[in-house]
Design a protein around this motif. Structure first.
Motif, PDB file in Angstrom:
ATOM      1  N   TYR A  24      -9.194  -3.008   7.151  1.00 19.64           N
ATOM      2  CA  TYR A  24      -9.148  -1.558   7.326  1.00 19.64           C
ATOM      3  C   TYR A  24     -10.475  -1.040   7.854  1.00 19.64           C
ATOM      4  O   TYR A  24     -11.515  -1.257   7.238  1.00 19.64           O
ATOM      5  CB  TYR A  24      -8.842  -0.857   5.992  1.00 19.64           C
ATOM      6  CG  TYR A  24      -7.398  -0.941   5.605  1.00 19.64           C
ATOM      7  CD1 TYR A  24      -6.501   0.073   5.951  1.00 19.64           C
ATOM      8  CD2 TYR A  24      -6.906  -2.037   4.907  1.00 19.64           C
ATOM      9  CE1 TYR A  24      -5.159  -0.010   5.608  1.00 19.64           C
ATOM     10  CE2 TYR A  24      -5.572  -2.126   4.554  1.00 19.64           C
ATOM     11  CZ  TYR A  24      -4.703  -1.108   4.905  1.00 19.64           C
ATOM     12  OH  TYR A  24      -3.381  -1.194   4.562  1.00 19.64           O
ATOM     13  N   PRO A  58      -6.002   0.773  -0.088  1.00 21.72           N
ATOM     14  CA  PRO A  58      -6.775  -0.424   0.247  1.00 21.72           C
ATOM     15  C   PRO A  58      -8.130  -0.413  -0.469  1.00 21.72           C
ATOM     16  O   PRO A  58      -8.684   0.635  -0.768  1.00 21.72           O
ATOM     17  CB  PRO A  58      -6.989  -0.306   1.764  1.00 21.72           C
ATOM     18  CG  PRO A  58      -5.996   0.697   2.228  1.00 21.72           C
ATOM     19  CD  PRO A  58      -5.740   1.614   1.077  1.00 21.72           C
ATOM     20  N   ASN A 118     -13.665  -5.646   3.126  1.00 23.95           N
ATOM     21  CA  ASN A 118     -12.251  -5.548   3.492  1.00 23.95           C
ATOM     22  C   ASN A 118     -12.147  -5.195   4.972  1.00 23.95           C
ATOM     23  O   ASN A 118     -12.006  -4.039   5.353  1.00 23.95           O
ATOM     24  CB  ASN A 118     -11.528  -4.500   2.638  1.00 23.95           C
ATOM     25  CG  ASN A 118     -10.043  -4.424   2.934  1.00 23.95           C
ATOM     26  OD1 ASN A 118      -9.521  -5.157   3.766  1.00 23.95           O
ATOM     27  ND2 ASN A 118      -9.365  -3.525   2.252  1.00 23.95           N
ATOM     28  N   ILE A 148       0.853  -1.186   0.000  1.00 25.71           N
ATOM     29  CA  ILE A 148       0.000   0.000   0.000  1.00 25.71           C
ATOM     30  C   ILE A 148       0.893   1.242   0.000  1.00 25.71           C
ATOM     31  O   ILE A 148       1.914   1.283   0.678  1.00 25.71           O
ATOM     32  CB  ILE A 148      -0.919  -0.002   1.254  1.00 25.71           C
ATOM     33  CG1 ILE A 148      -1.880  -1.196   1.237  1.00 25.71           C
ATOM     34  CG2 ILE A 148      -1.681   1.313   1.392  1.00 25.71           C
ATOM     35  CD1 ILE A 148      -2.922  -1.184   0.149  1.00 25.71           C
TER      36      ILE A 148
END
Length: 190
Positions: free
Chosen positions: A168, A159, A165, A143
């Motif tokens: 995060y 991200p 996801n 990242i």
């Protein structure tokens, strides 16, 4: 369900959205071209990027300071006036990004390079490390800013903002977007 509609798609609308495409929000000379992996079925049914409730793209964009208020998916064209746009690595809608093949991602990466060379944004921000690694053949990419450029365009990986996801939180996602914004605002993209 029509293109650009924010109404909640029915199960039939979602089923019919498989393998559709969503038009890019793009123009020449953008500050940032955000690049999703591919549109989901909700986006395919509505014709809007990052349209599924629970997707954190729009809140992260606002919390990072890229937009003066939180835009809704149906306001996506307002990004152009702010020097931003949206595209995808792969154009085909799927229920999950995992349904894309490696070949599709690699072909999408080549097509993305052509779009970037044509429109020349200052920064290409790819939203998803796995898709970036596959599409660009960079298995160790992390990242953040990438050493690769596409012509004069800097490449940055953020991200994936999907609600799926779990690595995060929204605050952590916004912090990554904020790091990109700080570089874009200074004009130092590499």
């Amino acid at each position: 369900m029509g293109s650009g509609s924010s109404a909640r798609p029915s199960p039939a609308d979602l089923a019919a959205a498989q393998d559709k495409t969503v038009p890019d929000v793009i123009g020449p000379g953008l500050r940032v071209l955000f690049c999703g992996i591919n549109p989901g079925l909700w986006s395919g049914a509505t014709g809007l990027h990052f349209a599924r409730p629970g997707n954190r793209f729009w809140p992260a964009l606002h919390r990072s300071g890229f937009t003066p208020r939180q835009l809704r998916p149906e306001e996506q064209r307002e990004l152009l006036g702010l020097g931003m746009g949206i595209t995808n690595v792969a154009a085909r809608t799927t229920a999950k990004a995992e349904q894309l093949t490696t070949d599709e991602l690699r072909a999408g990466g080549r097509e993305l390079v052509e779009r970037v060379e044509r429109y020349r944004p200052r920064v290409l921000a790819v939203l998803g490390i796995g898709a970036y690694r596959t599409a660009f053949g960079r298995p160790r990419a992390a990242i953040g800013p990438q050493s690769d450029r596409i012509g004069d365009t800097a490449v940055w990986v953020l991200p994936n903002p999907s609600g799926l996801n779990a690595h995060y939180t929204l605050d952590a996602l916004a912090a990554e977007f904020r790091a990109l914004r700080a570089v874009v605002d200074t004009g130092r993209t590499g």
